[in-house]
Motif scaffolding. Structure first.
Motif, mmCIF file in Angstrom:
data_model
loop_
_atom_site.group_PDB
_atom_site.id
_atom_site.type_symbol
_atom_site.label_atom_id
_atom_site.label_comp_id
_atom_site.label_asym_id
_atom_site.label_seq_id
_atom_site.Cartn_x
_atom_site.Cartn_y
_atom_site.Cartn_z
ATOM 1 N N ASP A 1 37.149 71.089 -18.263
ATOM 2 C CA ASP A 1 37.979 69.953 -18.675
ATOM 3 C C ASP A 1 37.816 69.666 -20.173
ATOM 4 N N ALA A 2 36.587 69.795 -20.667
ATOM 5 C CA ALA A 2 36.339 69.531 -22.081
ATOM 6 C C ALA A 2 37.072 70.535 -22.958
ATOM 7 N N PHE A 3 37.053 71.806 -22.577
ATOM 8 C CA PHE A 3 37.742 72.843 -23.352
ATOM 9 C C PHE A 3 39.250 72.600 -23.348
ATOM 10 N N SER A 4 39.795 72.264 -22.182
ATOM 11 C CA SER A 4 41.233 71.987 -22.078
ATOM 12 C C SER A 4 41.627 70.804 -22.947
ATOM 13 N N ALA A 5 40.778 69.756 -22.946
ATOM 14 C CA ALA A 5 41.060 68.588 -23.781
ATOM 15 C C ALA A 5 41.030 68.949 -25.257
ATOM 16 N N LEU A 6 40.087 69.805 -25.646
ATOM 17 C CA LEU A 6 39.977 70.212 -27.039
ATOM 18 C C LEU A 6 41.185 71.039 -27.461
ATOM 19 N N ILE A 7 41.607 71.965 -26.613
ATOM 20 C CA ILE A 7 42.786 72.794 -26.922
ATOM 21 C C ILE A 7 44.034 71.916 -27.028
ATOM 22 N N THR A 8 44.180 70.962 -26.094
ATOM 23 C CA THR A 8 45.320 70.040 -26.142
ATOM 24 C C THR A 8 45.329 69.246 -27.440
ATOM 25 N N THR A 9 44.142 68.792 -27.851
ATOM 26 C CA THR A 9 44.030 68.018 -29.088
ATOM 27 C C THR A 9 44.500 68.823 -30.285
ATOM 28 N N PHE A 10 44.003 70.049 -30.404
ATOM 29 C CA PHE A 10 44.363 70.874 -31.556
ATOM 30 C C PHE A 10 45.843 71.243 -31.550
ATOM 31 N N SER A 11 46.375 71.608 -30.397
ATOM 32 C CA SER A 11 47.780 72.024 -30.349
ATOM 33 C C SER A 11 48.705 70.868 -30.682
ATOM 34 N N ILE A 12 48.471 69.703 -30.075
ATOM 35 C CA ILE A 12 49.329 68.547 -30.349
ATOM 36 C C ILE A 12 49.190 68.100 -31.796
ATOM 37 N N SER A 13 47.958 68.045 -32.299
ATOM 38 C CA SER A 13 47.723 67.568 -33.663
ATOM 39 C C SER A 13 48.333 68.499 -34.699
ATOM 40 N N ILE A 14 48.254 69.809 -34.461
ATOM 41 C CA ILE A 14 48.835 70.766 -35.415
ATOM 42 C C ILE A 14 50.353 70.635 -35.447
ATOM 43 N N PHE A 15 50.987 70.594 -34.271
ATOM 44 C CA PHE A 15 52.445 70.446 -34.237
ATOM 45 C C PHE A 15 52.870 69.118 -34.865
ATOM 46 N N ALA A 16 52.149 68.043 -34.534
ATOM 47 C CA ALA A 16 52.481 66.732 -35.092
ATOM 48 C C ALA A 16 52.313 66.721 -36.606
ATOM 49 N N SER A 17 51.260 67.364 -37.107
ATOM 50 C CA SER A 17 51.018 67.400 -38.550
ATOM 51 C C SER A 17 52.098 68.176 -39.272
ATOM 52 N N ILE A 18 52.541 69.291 -38.692
ATOM 53 C CA ILE A 18 53.606 70.094 -39.313
ATOM 54 C C ILE A 18 54.910 69.301 -39.392
ATOM 55 N N LEU A 19 55.290 68.665 -38.280
ATOM 56 C CA LEU A 19 56.536 67.886 -38.270
ATOM 57 C C LEU A 19 56.438 66.672 -39.191
ATOM 58 N N THR A 20 55.263 66.052 -39.240
ATOM 59 C CA THR A 20 55.073 64.902 -40.119
ATOM 60 C C THR A 20 55.214 65.302 -41.572
ATOM 61 N N VAL A 21 54.660 66.449 -41.937
ATOM 62 C CA VAL A 21 54.771 66.932 -43.316
ATOM 63 C C VAL A 21 56.221 67.231 -43.668
ATOM 64 N N ILE A 22 56.969 67.831 -42.745
ATOM 65 C CA ILE A 22 58.380 68.137 -43.013
ATOM 66 C C ILE A 22 59.183 66.862 -43.233
ATOM 67 N N LEU A 23 59.056 65.907 -42.302
ATOM 68 C CA LEU A 23 59.785 64.643 -42.441
ATOM 69 C C LEU A 23 59.274 63.836 -43.633
ATOM 70 N N GLY A 24 57.944 63.777 -43.782
ATOM 71 C CA GLY A 24 57.368 63.010 -44.882
ATOM 72 C C GLY A 24 57.777 63.553 -46.240
ATOM 73 N N THR A 25 57.865 64.877 -46.356
ATOM 74 C CA THR A 25 58.319 65.486 -47.613
ATOM 75 C C THR A 25 59.778 65.142 -47.880
ATOM 76 N N PHE A 26 60.587 65.173 -46.830
ATOM 77 C CA PHE A 26 62.009 64.830 -46.967
ATOM 78 C C PHE A 26 62.181 63.400 -47.473
ATOM 79 N N TYR A 27 61.517 62.448 -46.828
ATOM 80 C CA TYR A 27 61.633 61.051 -47.245
ATOM 81 C C TYR A 27 60.929 60.806 -48.581
ATOM 82 N N GLY A 28 59.773 61.436 -48.774
ATOM 83 C CA GLY A 28 59.014 61.226 -50.006
ATOM 84 C C GLY A 28 59.744 61.704 -51.236
#
Length: 554
Positions: free
Chosen positions: A345-372
């Motif tokens: 369960d701990a490994f699955s939670a860690l993988i979920t954290t990294f995958s969601i955070s990486i995708f969220a960070s990429i999309l945030t940078v794209i949108l943030g760069t556009f607005y910025g």
């Protein structure tokens, strides 16, 4: 954005920016007001006037008030010591003071709970002090834990102001017979008032918007605030979005009122004497006795804000059996092995954290760069101002309020894209919550760049794509990387969004830590907490290194 773009294209770009911000941020927030005020087509104020909500609202304000008081008592002496005295190792002191800010607050609360609870580490190491335990598990303990986490906001605001005050004013007071206390009361404190108001507001807003500490420690002592009650109404059956939106509206209104009073105080007590370049700063020379007292105070603050919670978290993560206490035979690394064991369960939670955070960070940078980039050139016009305000709005509204608005919006029957209860909803929530970080990095960076290269490229007939990928983005690359790292940091430690938005039976690191702690499996949860803290500190150091690099001259 450049002269090669037609007027029509510019209008389309601005329209896309405004419409996307309306759907992502503004409309979800407006839904909270409409959902709260209108029920079956009629105005309904009962939910805002009920005694239960009033009590929770009072609890929230009470907690915020006392945290501001205690944070002030901790931060003001620290700021004076580092800014106005000749005490040594000031850079080391700054780093030590900022460590609590690097640590997720709910992990600090868990550390304190493990240390102070019955048969906890205080009772094991210093049994003579175990009489403190009943006094700690009260409202006072909640105030202390929150204050030890948020006082760096107050410290930084006051210290920076003290460093900018020109000592010529103080010298003039001393020449005319004013003693230290007179000078402090008549000169230093009035100049500090504006910065203190900013620091106090940040501390209060941070406290009232905090979910993790009230959820982990406050719930144990029966003290409920707006954030924990909002979470209760949308996570326990029967779901009650009416009361959740009522509490959210109260939280937003209180924040807006405080912003108004803070701006009023700042405007009345802002002086042009602050921030003068090369300002003379006199340092008070401390005697040996005063230095000893100062270091005792500094070490005490460091122990209570950092050492005790860190000690509890790290030690718990290697304890095999909780009831056997601190013993070399009771130490194990098995909980860390679970983190890297596929299928656990701990490994699955860690993988979920990294995958969601990486995708969220990429999309945030794209949108943030556009607005910025749109607002970075400081162009005039109502559209640009609205883009600026809307893109930074999640930074001024408590996160749990944003989440409630998103739940109301994306869970509505007329939503054509069913992303609620999916990973897409989690990623979108993170993007909206943390968008202001990237927007601020990009807009500040782009606004400070010399635009001669862009003008030269335009005159030479370069296409906009060439201008964007060869000039604009490379010149702002450090800000883009900083925005990505900051988004990733806050994503891996975000608790309330994880508990409210993650699909059923799915956990990330924050929700895993919370659930393991609540279920009595503290060791496995604290192992994940240690990894979270370590990643946060490493990434913050990397962020500090990137932002401290000198900007390349175009």
């Amino acid at each position: 954005m450049n002269s090669n773009c037609s007027i029509y294209t510019r209008k389309i770009v601005k329209l896309i920016a405004i419409v996307s911000l309306l759907f992502l941020i503004v409309i979800p927030l407006l839904l909270i007001c409409t959902y709260n005020l209108y029920n079956n087509g009629s105005l309904d104020l009962k939910s805002l006037m009920s005694g239960e909500i009033g009590l929770v609202f009072f609890n929230t304000l009470k907690l915020g008030f006392w945290v501001v008081i205690i944070s002030s008592l901790v931060a003001i002496p620290l700021a004076f010591l580092t800014a106005k005295t000749n005490i040594g190792f000031k850079k080391v002191i700054d780093i030590a003071i900022l460590i609590p800010f690097m640590t997720p607050p709910y992990i600090e609360a868990m550390g304190w709970t493990l240390f102070m609870q019955k048969k906890g580490y205080l009772e094991s190491l210093l049994p003579a002090l175990s009489f403190i335990r009943p006094c700690f598990f009260t409202f006072s303990g909640l105030v202390i834990i929150m204050s030890l986490h948020v006082f760096p906001f107050m410290y930084l605001s006051i210290r920076n102001c003290l460093l900018k005050i020109n000592s010529n004013l103080e010298d003039a007071a001393f020449v005319h017979g004013g003693n230290f206390f007179y000078t402090t009361r008549r000169i230093t404190l009035p100049l500090l008032l504006s910065s203190y108001a900013v620091g106090a507001l940040l501390v209060f807003l941070r406290t009232t918007a905090e979910f993790g500490v009230p959820a982990t420690f406050g719930r144990k002592i029966g003290y409920y605030v707006l954030t924990t009650e909002i979470f209760k109404y949308v996570s326990n059956w029967p779901i009650d979005f009416g009361k959740a939106s009522s509490l959210s509206l109260l939280l937003v209104l209180s924040c807006l009122i405080l912003w108004y009073f803070q701006n009023s105080i700042s405007s009345k007590h802002a002086y042009s004497l602050l921030g003068s370049k090369g300002a003379k700063v006199n340092l008070y020379k401390l005697s040996i006795t005063k230095k000893i007292i100062a270091w005792i105070y500094l070490i005490a603050v460091f122990i209570f804000s950092t050492v005790i919670p860190f000690f509890s978290v790290i030690l718990t993560s290697i304890i095999k059996v909780k009831g056997l206490g601190i013993s070399s035979n009771n130490f194990t690394l098995s909980f860390y092995k679970d983190l890297i064991s596929p299928g656990s369960d701990a490994f699955s939670a860690l993988i979920t954290t990294f995958s969601i955070s990486i995708f969220a960070s990429i999309l945030t940078v794209i949108l943030g760069t556009f607005y910025g980039l749109l607002i970075g050139r400081k162009k005039k016009g109502i559209i640009y101002k609205l883009i600026d305000i809307f893109s930074l709005l999640p930074n001024t509204v408590p996160g749990i309020v944003i989440i409630i608005g998103l739940m109301l919006f994306f869970n509505s029957p007329y939503m054509p894209i069913p992303i609620y209860n999916t990973y897409g909803m989690v990623i979108l929530t993170y993007v909206i919550l943390f968008l202001p970080y990237t927007v601020q990095y990009i807009s500040n960076s782009y606004g400070q760049i010399n635009h001669n290269l862009e003008e030269a490229a335009e005159i030479s007939g370069s296409k906009f794509s060439y201008l964007l990928f060869k000039i604009i983005l490379p010149l702002n690359s450090k800000a883009i990387i900083a925005g990505f790292i900051m988004t990733f940091i806050v994503s891996i430690r975000e608790l309330v969004a994880s508990l409210m938005i993650l699909p059923p039976s799915v956990q990330n690191s924050a929700s895993y830590i919370y659930s393991e702690f609540e279920q009595g499996s503290e060791s496995s949860g604290m192992a994940m907490a240690v990894v979270t803290i370590f990643l946060t500190i490493v990434l913050l150091i990397a962020l500090q290194f990137i932002t401290s690099l000198k900007k390349e001259k175009p």
